[in-house]
Design a protein around this motif. Sequence first.
Motif, PDB file in Angstrom:
ATOM      1  N   PRO A  28     -26.132  12.460  37.522  1.00 27.95           N
ATOM      2  CA  PRO A  28     -26.712  12.310  38.862  1.00 27.95           C
ATOM      3  C   PRO A  28     -25.668  11.848  39.867  1.00 27.95           C
ATOM      4  O   PRO A  28     -24.711  11.151  39.523  1.00 27.95           O
ATOM      5  N   ALA A  29     -25.849  12.258  41.113  1.00 33.41           N
ATOM      6  CA  ALA A  29     -24.921  11.852  42.171  1.00 33.41           C
ATOM      7  C   ALA A  29     -25.012  10.347  42.388  1.00 33.41           C
ATOM      8  O   ALA A  29     -26.100   9.771  42.432  1.00 33.41           O
ATOM      9  N   MET A  30     -23.855   9.721  42.493  1.00 34.82           N
ATOM     10  CA  MET A  30     -23.794   8.277  42.715  1.00 34.82           C
ATOM     11  C   MET A  30     -23.092   8.004  44.042  1.00 34.82           C
ATOM     12  O   MET A  30     -22.136   8.693  44.402  1.00 34.82           O
ATOM     13  N   PRO A  31     -23.562   6.995  44.779  1.00 35.16           N
ATOM     14  CA  PRO A  31     -22.878   6.654  46.037  1.00 35.16           C
ATOM     15  C   PRO A  31     -21.502   6.071  45.769  1.00 35.16           C
ATOM     16  O   PRO A  31     -21.318   5.278  44.846  1.00 35.16           O
ATOM     17  N   HIS A 381     -34.301  12.177  28.419  1.00 31.42           N
ATOM     18  CA  HIS A 381     -33.305  12.640  29.387  1.00 31.42           C
ATOM     19  C   HIS A 381     -33.348  11.797  30.657  1.00 31.42           C
ATOM     20  O   HIS A 381     -32.294  11.436  31.211  1.00 31.42           O
ATOM     21  N   ALA A 382     -34.552  11.480  31.124  1.00 34.03           N
ATOM     22  CA  ALA A 382     -34.673  10.622  32.311  1.00 34.03           C
ATOM     23  C   ALA A 382     -34.084   9.240  32.047  1.00 34.03           C
ATOM     24  O   ALA A 382     -33.424   8.650  32.917  1.00 34.03           O
ATOM     25  N   ALA A 383     -34.317   8.714  30.835  1.00 31.55           N
ATOM     26  CA  ALA A 383     -33.733   7.408  30.488  1.00 31.55           C
ATOM     27  C   ALA A 383     -32.213   7.484  30.444  1.00 31.55           C
ATOM     28  O   ALA A 383     -31.520   6.544  30.861  1.00 31.55           O
ATOM     29  N   ALA A 384     -31.663   8.607  29.937  1.00 30.10           N
ATOM     30  CA  ALA A 384     -30.210   8.762  29.893  1.00 30.10           C
ATOM     31  C   ALA A 384     -29.626   8.815  31.301  1.00 30.10           C
ATOM     32  O   ALA A 384     -28.516   8.317  31.547  1.00 30.10           O
ATOM     33  N   GLN A 385     -30.352   9.407  32.249  1.00 32.07           N
ATOM     34  CA  GLN A 385     -29.894   9.396  33.637  1.00 32.07           C
ATOM     35  C   GLN A 385     -29.828   7.972  34.183  1.00 32.07           C
ATOM     36  O   GLN A 385     -28.862   7.587  34.850  1.00 32.07           O
ATOM     37  N   ASP A 386     -30.867   7.189  33.894  1.00 36.72           N
ATOM     38  CA  ASP A 386     -30.865   5.794  34.355  1.00 36.72           C
ATOM     39  C   ASP A 386     -29.757   4.997  33.673  1.00 36.72           C
ATOM     40  O   ASP A 386     -29.129   4.129  34.306  1.00 36.72           O
ATOM     41  N   ASP A 387     -29.525   5.263  32.391  1.00 32.67           N
ATOM     42  CA  ASP A 387     -28.427   4.579  31.696  1.00 32.67           C
ATOM     43  C   ASP A 387     -27.085   4.905  32.343  1.00 32.67           C
ATOM     44  O   ASP A 387     -26.213   4.039  32.471  1.00 32.67           O
ATOM     45  N   TYR A 388     -26.919   6.160  32.734  1.00 30.03           N
ATOM     46  CA  TYR A 388     -25.664   6.551  33.396  1.00 30.03           C
ATOM     47  C   TYR A 388     -25.508   5.804  34.714  1.00 30.03           C
ATOM     48  O   TYR A 388     -24.425   5.284  35.018  1.00 30.03           O
TER      49      TYR A 388
END
Length: 482
Positions: A28-31, A381-388
């Motif tokens: 996911p895009a991060m600021p 997958h959603a949890a892996a996005q939050d972990d990232y």
Amino acid sequence: MNGWRITGAAVLGLGLAGCALGPSGQAPAMPEPARYAASPPPDGGASATGPELVVAHVPAAAWWIRFGVPELDALVTEAWAANPDLAAARQRLEAAREVLRAQTGATTLPSIDLGAQAARQRALGLPLTLPPPFPELPRTSTYDTFVGQAQARYTFDLFGSIRERNRALADRVEQQSAQWRAAREALAANVVSGALTLSALQARLDILASVAAGLRRDEVEAVRRQALGAAPRAAVLDARRQAEAVAAQIPGLQAQALSIRHALAVLLGRTPDQAPEAIAFERLTLPAQIPVLVPAALLAARPDVQAAAAALRAAAHDAGAASADRLPSLTLTAAMGRGGYDWPSALSPAGALWSLAGGLTAPLFHGGALQARHRASLQAHAAAQDDYRSTVLAAFREVADALASLEQGGAAQAAGEAAASAARAAAADAARRAALGAVPPAAARAADRQADLTALDALDVRAQRLLDAARLFHALGAPEAA
């Protein structure tokens, strides 16, 4: 013919659709923060005591050599070569790579097996006559069978289930590789931090030993003056109290130094009795420059961020495999060989055996298990996005904290060094005056003791800045090939 074309086109269309059954594995895009810390660094990030912070796009390799002592490089090299935990992690990584090779080979290529069987058995009775060249079976119904054949089996990955699982496993191997690199860099940071802490602790012990020796001399002089009637007993007791108070600090610090040495020995793969000696603190220098990575480069340099990205890709492929599991699968099996009731018949043209079969299986009802597994994979997958996201934010915070400590500590180090210099000058002045008889020797020792105590404060600040520099280097990651 048209029906076969329509069926083939449908299968091909569903196969191509399988490529998009899972979510995207992109991070996911991060600021990107304009700066790491909440407030800008003083004087643009530079101070009179250093180090200079320079913008960089590549992390520093072997950053510990910048502290100016070759012993640190030797310690890190030894730890990387002999630490058993790191070696075990490396072996587990190699084992995971072999498992990946095994799964890829077993699922993307046909499996071929050879088999042979010879048996003698008795049936209930076979009152029939077989056509030539087979002999007529005896009425006893006892006979031999000889069979040898090769069997092949292949499952067509119509909708990408096998491909997605292989990719998920490959990404998990990459995640484990990144975790190994993170453990390797953490080991180097722990060795450097332990060595720096040990050096500072040994320097503190040396200063405290000097202070304790001066206080013992004051106690001896107080006892002598009491014997001459020039000092009360209270002065002796006060001198003894001060000397014992300082001496009481030394055993605990010595035990702490031994504990650090023992920990370093284990990190190096040695037994505690082979622990390394402390590096002379005055030999350590603060690095002149520290390359501070821009945020985009930081994400590529941090192995923990790379591990989180690999875990995210693996979760996306798991979701794709769960989607493909709800679609039909096609398996082709073939066998070829020879068989008969004796060796001549098995080797004759009539003994040829072969089979060819194709099986198409479509899931119809599994009690909602397939749908539940698909939903679970999407949640994973959603949890892996939050972990990232969490890992990236933690990386930004580690750099910001280390930068803040290093930058704000510059003023404290400058003040501490100025105070230590003034105290040392005062002690030298007191020593000259005592040599001329203008002040008693006790006054010179008091000034020297005060200089030592001021030097302790400056030592603590300088040691903390060395540790902050090491912490910042570690937070900035490492090159891939380091």
